[in-house]
Scaffold this active site. Structure first.
Site, PDB file in Angstrom:
ATOM      1  CB  CYS A 109      20.776  18.556  61.862  1.00  0.00           C
ATOM      2  SG  CYS A 109      21.548  20.000  61.145  1.00  0.00           S
ATOM      3  CG  ASP A 110      19.581  13.084  65.480  1.00  0.00           C
ATOM      4  OD1 ASP A 110      18.944  12.492  64.591  1.00  0.00           O
ATOM      5  OD2 ASP A 110      19.369  12.915  66.702  1.00  0.00           O
ATOM      6  CB  SER A 111      16.927  17.624  67.603  1.00  0.00           C
ATOM      7  OG  SER A 111      17.338  18.634  66.736  1.00  0.00           O
TER       8      SER A 111
END
Length: 197
Positions: free
Chosen positions: A69-71
């Site tokens: 994941c990455d935001s």
């Protein structure tokens, strides 16, 4: 089933644990600065995909489920990742207070050579915080290492007035989206509840 979270985020780990999933954590080591895009959704998804692939390559275990994941925060025409230092975090908060941005979290799930990747978006409305509140928040250190310089599940939660969309996405991992993605890999969400126990 071996479940691996390709993220060092304590919030993502806590989210999965609260959902009954106990992953092992393997940090990807991906240099995020190498990926560039003008589209926040595309950028977050590319980074999530790279993280999952890097960890899967290292594991060499085709039966492992690897989640990356990455935001990033889309705000005022810019894409904001981690501020890195206090001055940048303070400047961001002065610009964001009383306004809103869209947090994009890219998700990648990989088993062997099979991979699905998508992003989720949640609109975040920030409180009209004072300079003193900003200074105190920045001094806590919390906003320095998180996308957009804020959290919703920590000290920064009081500075988020409301959101439009999935709360878990703002924490860093959308459980509803991940469930749908895993179904495309023929992994039943409820089967993960007992994995690793």
């Amino acid at each position: 089933m071996r479940i691996v979270l390709a993220s060092q985020s304590p919030a993502r780990l806590a989210t999965l644990r609260a959902a009954g999933i106990e992953p092992e954590v393997v940090v990807s080591g991906v240099d995020e600065s190498l990926v560039v895009s003008d589209d926040a959704s595309v950028l977050a998804t590319q980074l999530a995909r790279l993280k999952a692939r890097a960890v899967a390559h290292r594991l060499k275990d085709d039966d492992a489920l690897v989640i990356g994941c990455d935001s990033v925060l889309a705000f005022d025409g810019a894409i904001l990742g981690k501020p890195g230092d206090a001055d940048v975090a303070r400047e961001r908060w002065r610009a964001m207070r009383g306004r809103s941005g869209v947090l994009h979290t890219g998700h990648s799930a990989r088993m062997g050579q099979h991979e699905v990747a998508e992003s989720a978006a949640t609109t975040v409305h920030f409180a009209d915080v004072t300079d003193a509140e900003i200074d105190a928040y920045v001094a806590s250190g919390e906003p320095l290492a998180v996308a957009g310089a804020f959290t919703i599940d920590g000290l920064g939660g009081a500075f988020v007035e409301r959101i439009e969309g999935d709360h878990h996405n703002v924490v860093g991992l959308s459980l509803p989206l991940l469930r749908r993605m895993l179904a495309r890999l023929d992994v039943a969400w409820t089967d993960l509840w007992t994995a690793g126990r």
